[in-house]
Design a protein around this motif. Structure first.
Motif, PDB file in Angstrom:
ATOM      1  N   GLN A   1       0.850  -1.193   0.000  1.00 46.12           N
ATOM      2  CA  GLN A   1       0.000   0.000   0.000  1.00 46.12           C
ATOM      3  C   GLN A   1       0.889   1.248   0.000  1.00 46.12           C
ATOM      4  O   GLN A   1       1.874   1.312   0.756  1.00 46.12           O
ATOM      5  N   TRP A   2       0.570   2.236  -0.846  1.00 46.67           N
ATOM      6  CA  TRP A   2       1.388   3.458  -0.923  1.00 46.67           C
ATOM      7  C   TRP A   2       0.602   4.642  -0.398  1.00 46.67           C
ATOM      8  O   TRP A   2      -0.571   4.790  -0.714  1.00 46.67           O
ATOM      9  N   ARG A   3       1.263   5.446   0.370  1.00 44.71           N
ATOM     10  CA  ARG A   3       0.594   6.596   0.972  1.00 44.71           C
ATOM     11  C   ARG A   3       1.414   7.856   0.657  1.00 44.71           C
ATOM     12  O   ARG A   3       2.651   7.806   0.699  1.00 44.71           O
ATOM     13  N   ASN A   4       0.735   8.934   0.374  1.00 45.75           N
ATOM     14  CA  ASN A   4       1.428  10.177   0.026  1.00 45.75           C
ATOM     15  C   ASN A   4       1.932  10.869   1.300  1.00 45.75           C
ATOM     16  O   ASN A   4       1.149  11.319   2.127  1.00 45.75           O
ATOM     17  N   ALA A   5       3.247  10.960   1.424  1.00 44.99           N
ATOM     18  CA  ALA A   5       3.822  11.549   2.642  1.00 44.99           C
ATOM     19  C   ALA A   5       3.695  13.060   2.656  1.00 44.99           C
ATOM     20  O   ALA A   5       3.952  13.696   3.675  1.00 44.99           O
ATOM     21  N   SER A   6       3.351  13.639   1.508  1.00 43.96           N
ATOM     22  CA  SER A   6       3.215  15.098   1.467  1.00 43.96           C
ATOM     23  C   SER A   6       1.761  15.522   1.682  1.00 43.96           C
ATOM     24  O   SER A   6       1.368  16.642   1.362  1.00 43.96           O
ATOM     25  N   GLU A   7       0.973  14.608   2.218  1.00 38.55           N
ATOM     26  CA  GLU A   7      -0.448  14.851   2.509  1.00 38.55           C
ATOM     27  C   GLU A   7      -0.614  16.137   3.343  1.00 38.55           C
ATOM     28  O   GLU A   7       0.185  16.444   4.212  1.00 38.55           O
ATOM     29  N   GLU A   8      -1.705  16.861   3.064  1.00 40.09           N
ATOM     30  CA  GLU A   8      -2.017  18.013   3.916  1.00 40.09           C
ATOM     31  C   GLU A   8      -3.026  17.549   4.962  1.00 40.09           C
ATOM     32  O   GLU A   8      -4.014  16.905   4.631  1.00 40.09           O
ATOM     33  N   PHE A   9      -2.756  17.856   6.195  1.00 36.26           N
ATOM     34  CA  PHE A   9      -3.621  17.388   7.280  1.00 36.26           C
ATOM     35  C   PHE A   9      -4.526  18.513   7.749  1.00 36.26           C
ATOM     36  O   PHE A   9      -4.066  19.635   7.943  1.00 36.26           O
ATOM     37  N   SER A  10      -5.812  18.180   7.941  1.00 37.77           N
ATOM     38  CA  SER A  10      -6.726  19.192   8.468  1.00 37.77           C
ATOM     39  C   SER A  10      -6.542  19.290   9.972  1.00 37.77           C
ATOM     40  O   SER A  10      -6.201  18.295  10.626  1.00 37.77           O
ATOM     41  N   SER A  11      -6.786  20.480  10.504  1.00 38.03           N
ATOM     42  CA  SER A  11      -6.688  20.668  11.960  1.00 38.03           C
ATOM     43  C   SER A  11      -7.581  19.655  12.660  1.00 38.03           C
ATOM     44  O   SER A  11      -8.661  19.335  12.167  1.00 38.03           O
ATOM     45  N   ASN A  12      -7.129  19.171  13.788  1.00 38.49           N
ATOM     46  CA  ASN A  12      -7.976  18.276  14.574  1.00 38.49           C
ATOM     47  C   ASN A  12      -7.801  18.593  16.055  1.00 38.49           C
ATOM     48  O   ASN A  12      -7.127  19.572  16.403  1.00 38.49           O
ATOM     49  N   VAL A  13      -8.389  17.784  16.897  1.00 37.61           N
ATOM     50  CA  VAL A  13      -8.373  18.103  18.332  1.00 37.61           C
ATOM     51  C   VAL A  13      -6.949  18.148  18.893  1.00 37.61           C
ATOM     52  O   VAL A  13      -6.696  18.788  19.916  1.00 37.61           O
ATOM     53  N   LEU A  14      -6.014  17.487  18.221  1.00 34.69           N
ATOM     54  CA  LEU A  14      -4.642  17.469  18.738  1.00 34.69           C
ATOM     55  C   LEU A  14      -3.879  18.753  18.389  1.00 34.69           C
ATOM     56  O   LEU A  14      -2.884  19.081  19.039  1.00 34.69           O
ATOM     57  N   SER A  15      -4.361  19.467  17.377  1.00 33.83           N
ATOM     58  CA  SER A  15      -3.577  20.585  16.837  1.00 33.83           C
ATOM     59  C   SER A  15      -3.217  21.634  17.891  1.00 33.83           C
ATOM     60  O   SER A  15      -2.163  22.239  17.828  1.00 33.83           O
ATOM     61  N   LYS A  16      -4.135  21.863  18.820  1.00 31.27           N
ATOM     62  CA  LYS A  16      -3.907  22.976  19.750  1.00 31.27           C
ATOM     63  C   LYS A  16      -3.239  22.521  21.052  1.00 31.27           C
ATOM     64  O   LYS A  16      -3.065  23.301  21.972  1.00 31.27           O
ATOM     65  N   LEU A  17      -2.887  21.263  21.127  1.00 30.78           N
ATOM     66  CA  LEU A  17      -2.318  20.745  22.376  1.00 30.78           C
ATOM     67  C   LEU A  17      -0.800  20.825  22.359  1.00 30.78           C
ATOM     68  O   LEU A  17      -0.173  20.962  21.309  1.00 30.78           O
ATOM     69  N   SER A  18      -0.207  20.706  23.544  1.00 30.22           N
ATOM     70  CA  SER A  18       1.249  20.585  23.614  1.00 30.22           C
ATOM     71  C   SER A  18       1.603  19.150  23.218  1.00 30.22           C
ATOM     72  O   SER A  18       0.717  18.281  23.125  1.00 30.22           O
ATOM     73  N   ALA A  19       2.892  18.896  23.005  1.00 32.34           N
ATOM     74  CA  ALA A  19       3.324  17.557  22.585  1.00 32.34           C
ATOM     75  C   ALA A  19       2.916  16.506  23.630  1.00 32.34           C
ATOM     76  O   ALA A  19       2.386  15.444  23.287  1.00 32.34           O
ATOM     77  N   ALA A  20       3.152  16.802  24.908  1.00 31.44           N
ATOM     78  CA  ALA A  20       2.835  15.818  25.961  1.00 31.44           C
ATOM     79  C   ALA A  20       1.329  15.598  26.059  1.00 31.44           C
ATOM     80  O   ALA A  20       0.869  14.469  26.251  1.00 31.44           O
ATOM     81  N   GLN A  21       0.569  16.700  25.907  1.00 26.90           N
ATOM     82  CA  GLN A  21      -0.902  16.551  25.953  1.00 26.90           C
ATOM     83  C   GLN A  21      -1.381  15.709  24.770  1.00 26.90           C
ATOM     84  O   GLN A  21      -2.258  14.861  24.912  1.00 26.90           O
ATOM     85  N   ALA A  22      -0.773  15.973  23.604  1.00 26.12           N
ATOM     86  CA  ALA A  22      -1.172  15.208  22.411  1.00 26.12           C
ATOM     87  C   ALA A  22      -0.876  13.721  22.612  1.00 26.12           C
ATOM     88  O   ALA A  22      -1.710  12.867  22.289  1.00 26.12           O
ATOM     89  N   VAL A  23       0.306  13.414  23.167  1.00 28.00           N
ATOM     90  CA  VAL A  23       0.652  12.000  23.398  1.00 28.00           C
ATOM     91  C   VAL A  23      -0.334  11.381  24.390  1.00 28.00           C
ATOM     92  O   VAL A  23      -0.804  10.255  24.201  1.00 28.00           O
ATOM     93  N   THR A  24      -0.676  12.122  25.431  1.00 29.11           N
ATOM     94  CA  THR A  24      -1.630  11.603  26.416  1.00 29.11           C
ATOM     95  C   THR A  24      -2.964  11.282  25.742  1.00 29.11           C
ATOM     96  O   THR A  24      -3.560  10.233  25.983  1.00 29.11           O
TER      97      THR A  24
END
Lengths: 387, 172
Positions: free
Chosen positions: A277-300
């Motif tokens: 399966q091939w996936r485009n690594a240059s994909e544009e990602f839409s904002s989601n609930v993780l976007s506004k979090l810090s790295a540690a919050q996102a991991v949690t």
């Protein structure tokens, strides 16, 4: 008997002793936990500079002039090269990104081929591990036995190749050394034999090492010595070697085994891709609930979603991973601890220490690599999951 | 008998783990109220015990070292994870059948001990739950035996006088 005395005491799980011993063995064999970075480049990256920070050494003026002469000749000679292939050996995990090194593991064999024709093809492979090709249009990267591969647009060639991008344009590498010789301080040592010329360059580790997690994780992030050997007659690069300097010891981490010029290469075969399966690594990602979090919050949040086996919530974060593998290993985990995020070396993202209990009872401890250097700041897991 | 060299040191550690793991796991469980967290804490303490001591036979008292390290980790955990130690939340946890009885007993012991100040509760927990003599408690807590005994007495007295707890049995 009283109300404060349990009627029976629990016994330790069978896995307790094994987990401790495994963790100690892991610590011994891999002093630094290796990090499998899937993509390793920024989605927005265009060109990664490969010029090392050179440590000045004292060198006589005539030696500088000689060095310049050798390099200039080599640059001229490279103009006559239609293609070349380098067989090399690298101390690294086969699946890791191309920049990665691990001075504690054995060498893995690799090969890099490059065409300078009208269509500039190239291919790099680490035996039994990571391979990347450029077919003149797009870059494709895959890992042996993994069901998922990635495509990139052509502007990301240097980013995919990382350290090896120096081999993409050998003239550029040589020119960078030439430039370094032009300052007030000499930067290289040069030795000659009857048939060969040795050019040795020392370079500093690049990156921020207030936290030294990534120190010596790649050639660029190590104090290193690069030795280039030129053929005196042809002026072409004959071999090269890179040593990293750890605790005063020189450890060879990259060494060419053979460099062949202008030998026919069957690109139709070399550029074949596996049926995955091939996936485009240059994909544009839409904002989601993780976007506004810090790295540690996102991991949690991501770990919480994994613990709840929430496919939808984990899909985006694990864009670079096969969903079935993620599900099989991490769904139903229990979070034991999430630490403070940190940065290290020249990694564009952050590392978040975490410890979880997998559903098979294994305690999994890692520094999750997570990055959000895309247009909408979406956090994506980039490494540290050992899949 | 202890050995030299890393491989032998590992063997030493395995022996120490085998000797203490059940007691330490139970010790941790009755403080953190979770099998997973207790296991994690005990594993981590063994891991550090190995790394912090070049020779395990040079550790003055392995038992005290391990109990003290785990007690400290549990105290830290209780301080930083108050929500996870909410007894109603623990009651709601989906735990395997074979673990259920231990969680129920943890809850009933905690219900009693939470009537007391922490320093008295811990002395009672060590004495009753962990079956530890006063001399060992004094050594572990770095207190005099007299202080341990007086905290113990205050704790018992308080529980006996608590109207909410009048039906409980406090055999010393």
């Amino acid at each position: 008997m009283n109300n404060l005395t349990p009627s029976r005491l629990p016994v330790a799980p069978d896995s307790l002793k094994t987990n401790v011993i495994n963790r100690l063995n892991l610590q011994q064999t891999m002093k630094k936990r290796t990090l499998i970075r899937r993509i390793s480049i920024s989605a927005a990256a265009v060109v990664v500079a490969v010029v090392a920070i050179i440590i000045p050494v004292s060198l006589a003026t005539n030696a500088v002039a000689q060095s310049k002469q050798i390099i200039s000749s080599a640059i001229e000679k490279m103009a006559d090269v239609d293609n070349y292939t380098v067989s090399f050996k690298l101390r690294a995990e086969p699946n890791e990104n191309f920049a990665s090194i691990n001075a504690n593991v054995d060498f893995v064999n690799g090969r890099f081929s490059r065409s300078f024709g009208t269509v500039p093809y190239w291919k790099i492979e680490k035996q039994g591990g990571r391979t990347a090709i450029f077919n003149g249009d797009s870059v494709y990267m895959w890992i042996s036995d993994q069901p998922l591969g990635f495509s990139f647009n052509s502007s990301t060639q240097y980013g995919v190749l990382e350290t090896f991008s120096a081999l993409l344009e050998p003239q550029m590498l040589l020119e960078s050394q030439l430039l370094a010789l032009s300052g007030d301080n000499a930067v290289a040592a040069i030795e000659k034999t009857d048939s060969q010329i040795f050019l040795t360059v020392d370079a500093e580790a690049v990156g921020d090492f207030k936290n030294d997690y990534m120190l010596n994780a790649s050639i660029g992030e190590s104090y290193n010595r690069r030795t280039y050997v030129f053929d005196k007659a042809s002026k072409l690069l004959n071999s090269f070697k890179v040593e990293v300097i750890i605790e005063g010891k020189y450890i060879t981490v990259l060494q060419s085994e053979q460099i062949s010029y202008n030998q026919p290469i069957d690109w139709a075969v070399a550029l074949q891709r596996p049926a995955i399966q091939w996936r485009n690594a240059s994909e544009e990602f839409s904002s989601n609930v993780l976007s506004k979090l810090s790295a540690a919050q996102a991991v949690t949040e991501i770990l919480r979603a994994l613990s709840l086996s929430d496919i939808a919530a984990t899909q985006n974060a694990f864009y670079y991973y096969d969903a079935k593998q993620v599900e099989s290993k991490f769904f139903g985990l229990k979070i034991l601890a999430v630490g403070a995020a940190f940065t290290s070396g020249d990694y564009a993202g952050q590392f978040v220490p975490c410890r979880v209990k997998l559903k098979n009872g294994e305690i999994f401890e890692t520094n999750l690599a997570i990055r959000n250097d895309n247009d909408n700041g979406v956090w994506l897991i980039d490494g540290g999951v050992s899949l | 008998m202890f050995y030299l060299g890393r491989n032998n040191k590992l063997k030493d550690l395995e022996r120490v783990i085998e000797e203490y793991q059940d007691r330490l796991f139970s010790f941790a469980f009755f403080r953190v109220g979770s099998f997973d967290v207790a296991q994690d804490i005990v594993q981590d303490v063994f891991f550090k015990f190995f790394n912090e001591n070049s020779r395990l036979d040079r550790v003055a008292s392995i038992k005290s070292y391990l109990y003290r390290a785990i007690l400290n980790r549990c105290i830290d955990y209780r301080r930083t994870h108050r929500q996870m130690l909410c007894l109603d939340a623990i009651r709601e946890l989906a735990v395997p059948q074979e673990e259920k009885q231990f969680y129920e007993e943890f809850i009933s012991i905690e219900e009693l001990l939470r009537e007391l100040p922490d320093e008295q509760a811990e002395i009672l927990r060590l004495h009753f739950t962990d079956n530890m003599p006063f001399v060992d408690i004094a050594s572990l807590m770095e207190l005099s035996v007299n202080t341990v005994k007086s905290r113990f007495r205050y704790g018992i007295e308080k529980l006996r006088n608590s109207p909410k707890l009048k039906d409980f049995n406090f055999d010393e």
